[in-house]
Design a protein around this motif. Structure first.
Motif, PDB file in Angstrom:
ATOM      1  N   GLY A 132      72.482 -30.147  -1.063  1.00 52.02           N
ATOM      2  CA  GLY A 132      72.976 -29.996   0.405  1.00 52.02           C
ATOM      3  C   GLY A 132      72.370 -28.723   0.978  1.00 52.02           C
ATOM      4  N   VAL A 133      71.279 -28.133   0.511  1.00 58.85           N
ATOM      5  CA  VAL A 133      70.433 -27.259   0.961  1.00 58.85           C
ATOM      6  C   VAL A 133      69.266 -27.810   1.551  1.00 58.85           C
ATOM      7  N   PRO A 134      68.906 -27.676   2.970  1.00 57.65           N
ATOM      8  CA  PRO A 134      67.674 -28.290   3.495  1.00 57.65           C
ATOM      9  C   PRO A 134      66.314 -27.789   2.906  1.00 57.65           C
ATOM     10  N   ARG A 135      65.439 -28.667   2.609  1.00 57.64           N
ATOM     11  CA  ARG A 135      64.143 -28.203   1.717  1.00 57.64           C
ATOM     12  C   ARG A 135      63.416 -27.283   2.522  1.00 57.64           C
ATOM     13  N   ASP A 136      63.682 -27.275   3.983  1.00 59.43           N
ATOM     14  CA  ASP A 136      62.809 -26.378   4.689  1.00 59.43           C
ATOM     15  C   ASP A 136      63.452 -24.745   4.798  1.00 59.43           C
ATOM     16  N   LYS A 137      64.544 -24.729   3.960  1.00 65.56           N
ATOM     17  CA  LYS A 137      65.147 -23.588   3.911  1.00 65.56           C
ATOM     18  C   LYS A 137      65.230 -22.978   2.515  1.00 65.56           C
ATOM     19  N   VAL A 138      64.300 -23.674   1.721  1.00 63.81           N
ATOM     20  CA  VAL A 138      64.109 -23.265   0.233  1.00 63.81           C
ATOM     21  C   VAL A 138      62.686 -22.799   0.315  1.00 63.81           C
ATOM     22  N   VAL A 139      62.308 -21.400  -0.092  1.00 68.47           N
ATOM     23  CA  VAL A 139      60.978 -20.671  -0.082  1.00 68.47           C
ATOM     24  C   VAL A 139      60.753 -20.710  -1.696  1.00 68.47           C
ATOM     25  N   LEU A 140      59.441 -21.132  -1.996  1.00 66.83           N
ATOM     26  CA  LEU A 140      59.007 -21.117  -3.291  1.00 66.83           C
ATOM     27  C   LEU A 140      58.276 -19.880  -3.762  1.00 66.83           C
ATOM     28  N   ASP A 141      58.367 -19.312  -4.703  1.00 69.18           N
ATOM     29  CA  ASP A 141      57.630 -17.999  -5.271  1.00 69.18           C
ATOM     30  C   ASP A 141      57.204 -18.727  -6.745  1.00 69.18           C
ATOM     31  N   TYR A 142      55.859 -19.085  -6.873  1.00 65.53           N
ATOM     32  CA  TYR A 142      55.364 -19.732  -8.002  1.00 65.53           C
ATOM     33  C   TYR A 142      55.044 -18.824  -9.081  1.00 65.53           C
ATOM     34  N   ALA A 143      55.058 -17.396  -8.900  1.00 66.87           N
ATOM     35  CA  ALA A 143      54.521 -16.428  -9.781  1.00 66.87           C
ATOM     36  C   ALA A 143      55.681 -15.501 -10.170  1.00 66.87           C
ATOM     37  N   GLY A 144      56.871 -15.795 -10.088  1.00 69.01           N
ATOM     38  CA  GLY A 144      58.130 -14.946 -10.619  1.00 69.01           C
ATOM     39  C   GLY A 144      58.142 -15.058 -12.206  1.00 69.01           C
ATOM     40  N   PHE A 145      56.986 -14.586 -12.837  1.00 71.63           N
ATOM     41  CA  PHE A 145      57.071 -14.588 -14.389  1.00 71.63           C
ATOM     42  C   PHE A 145      58.103 -13.830 -14.956  1.00 71.63           C
ATOM     43  N   ASP A 146      58.560 -12.637 -14.450  1.00 70.45           N
ATOM     44  CA  ASP A 146      59.749 -12.216 -14.926  1.00 70.45           C
ATOM     45  C   ASP A 146      60.637 -11.397 -14.117  1.00 70.45           C
ATOM     46  N   THR A 147      61.535 -10.703 -14.465  1.00 77.45           N
ATOM     47  CA  THR A 147      62.600 -10.050 -13.323  1.00 77.45           C
ATOM     48  C   THR A 147      61.901  -9.166 -12.293  1.00 77.45           C
ATOM     49  N   TRP A 148      61.032  -8.318 -12.982  1.00 81.90           N
ATOM     50  CA  TRP A 148      60.322  -7.324 -12.091  1.00 81.90           C
ATOM     51  C   TRP A 148      59.235  -8.145 -11.078  1.00 81.90           C
ATOM     52  N   ASP A 149      58.453  -8.930 -11.553  1.00 78.44           N
ATOM     53  CA  ASP A 149      57.520  -9.644 -10.778  1.00 78.44           C
ATOM     54  C   ASP A 149      58.199 -10.314  -9.556  1.00 78.44           C
ATOM     55  N   SER A 150      59.453 -11.172  -9.797  1.00 74.68           N
ATOM     56  CA  SER A 150      60.197 -11.639  -8.874  1.00 74.68           C
ATOM     57  C   SER A 150      60.761 -10.600  -7.685  1.00 74.68           C
ATOM     58  N   CYS A 151      61.321  -9.486  -8.229  1.00 75.17           N
ATOM     59  CA  CYS A 151      61.787  -8.512  -7.180  1.00 75.17           C
ATOM     60  C   CYS A 151      60.528  -8.008  -6.370  1.00 75.17           C
ATOM     61  N   ALA A 152      59.427  -7.558  -7.252  1.00 75.76           N
ATOM     62  CA  ALA A 152      58.283  -6.949  -6.619  1.00 75.76           C
ATOM     63  C   ALA A 152      57.680  -7.784  -5.558  1.00 75.76           C
ATOM     64  N   ARG A 153      57.534  -9.001  -5.679  1.00 70.73           N
ATOM     65  CA  ARG A 153      57.027 -10.286  -5.122  1.00 70.73           C
ATOM     66  C   ARG A 153      57.982 -10.624  -3.759  1.00 70.73           C
ATOM     67  N   ALA A 154      59.236 -10.485  -4.063  1.00 66.32           N
ATOM     68  CA  ALA A 154      60.157 -10.955  -2.906  1.00 66.32           C
ATOM     69  C   ALA A 154      59.783  -9.679  -1.889  1.00 66.32           C
ATOM     70  N   ARG A 155      59.652  -8.370  -2.145  1.00 67.08           N
ATOM     71  CA  ARG A 155      59.503  -7.470  -1.442  1.00 67.08           C
ATOM     72  C   ARG A 155      58.157  -7.378  -0.645  1.00 67.08           C
ATOM     73  N   ARG A 156      56.986  -7.292  -1.587  1.00 69.36           N
ATOM     74  CA  ARG A 156      55.724  -7.133  -1.070  1.00 69.36           C
ATOM     75  C   ARG A 156      55.054  -8.577  -0.655  1.00 69.36           C
ATOM     76  N   VAL A 157      55.238  -9.632  -1.040  1.00 65.75           N
ATOM     77  CA  VAL A 157      54.903 -10.953  -0.586  1.00 65.75           C
ATOM     78  C   VAL A 157      55.478 -11.586   0.374  1.00 65.75           C
ATOM     79  N   PHE A 158      56.920 -11.348   0.236  1.00 71.08           N
ATOM     80  CA  PHE A 158      57.895 -12.360   1.180  1.00 71.08           C
ATOM     81  C   PHE A 158      58.324 -11.519   2.233  1.00 71.08           C
ATOM     82  N   GLY A 159      58.384 -10.144   2.083  1.00 78.61           N
ATOM     83  CA  GLY A 159      58.881  -9.347   3.099  1.00 78.61           C
ATOM     84  C   GLY A 159      60.404  -9.452   2.872  1.00 78.61           C
ATOM     85  N   VAL A 160      61.109  -9.668   1.823  1.00 81.14           N
ATOM     86  CA  VAL A 160      62.713  -9.568   1.720  1.00 81.14           C
ATOM     87  C   VAL A 160      63.030  -8.041   1.522  1.00 81.14           C
TER      88      VAL A 160
END
Length: 238
Positions: A132-160
């Protein structure tokens, strides 16, 4: 004949090994010191996990009482034959519930795509789209290799900078602490699981994970792959 006389017999080799094994202290004082050393090591090993509990416990919520935020971040948890593992599926179910309740407007799925035959983020998006989640509302981070990478990239790459984090209960506090260190103000949705062998294994892993989390939170290293800024979250919210 001389060679055979100098050759060590199996029994002599075993005796030599036994002599090299450290012996426990014989005195009561020595055993007491050894016990205190073991206790001290145990306390030190548990300090990082205790830090996670203290710093993040008040920000753990359920789907029902989670505050509304623009973005949910779902952490990868493995694929089985190209499909989300049961634990990952439960995280995605929670994210779909948050979407259906109007509590988030976009979902960032972050996982491992380090090789061509293993693509966590795409599998996560496909699962969410089927729930039920529209595909255009889902953003993909292909380099979330561990929890820190996911958090750091969410802030620095995706601006969250604000988010609801979604993971199992035994992992969500580490995710909250690390995303906080990365500059994201977050609440966590802790997904409940049966306390089976997988759950206990995950909880045990968190002891070692907490030690790494302290290092990452203090030194905030670059993720393994940083890359340029991406506007996927802005487009999804727009």
């Amino acid at each position: 004949m001389e060679r055979s006389l100098n050759r060590k017999t199996p029994g002599s080799r075993v005796a030599a090994v036994v002599r090299r094994v450290p012996r426990l202290p014989r005195s009561r004082r020595g055993r007491r010191h050894l016990l205190w050393a073991a206790v001290a090591l145990g306390v030190l090993a548990l300090l990082p996990a205790t830090w996670l509990q203290v710093t993040a416990d008040d920000r753990v919520r359920t789907v029902a009482d989670a505050p509304a935020e623009s973005v949910a971040v779902v952490f990868g948890a493995g694929l089985w034959n190209g499909e989300p593992s049961p634990y990952l599926a439960h995280r995605l179910d929670a994210a779909a519930e948050l979407w259906a309740a109007g509590k988030v407007r976009a979902v960032l799925v972050t996982g491992d795509n380090s090789r061509t035959d293993y693509d966590e983020p795409t599998a996560m998006r496909d699962y969410l789209a089927a729930h039920g989640v529209p595909r255009d509302k889902v953003v993909l981070d292909y380099a979330g290799f561990d929890t820190w990478d996911s958090c750091a990239r969410a802030r620095r790459v995706f601006g969250v900078d604000r988010a609801l984090l979604v993971s199992q209960g035994f992992h969500i506090r580490r995710a909250l602490a690390l995303c906080g260190a990365a500059g994201i103000e977050a609440y966590g949705v802790g997904v409940d699981e049966p306390h089976d062998a997988t759950w206990y294994y995950g909880g045990t892993r968190e002891v070692a994970g907490a030690v790494k989390a302290v290092f990452d939170a203090v030194f905030t290293p670059d993720p393994r792959f940083l890359g340029p800024r991406e506007g996927g979250i802005g487009r999804a919210l727009g």
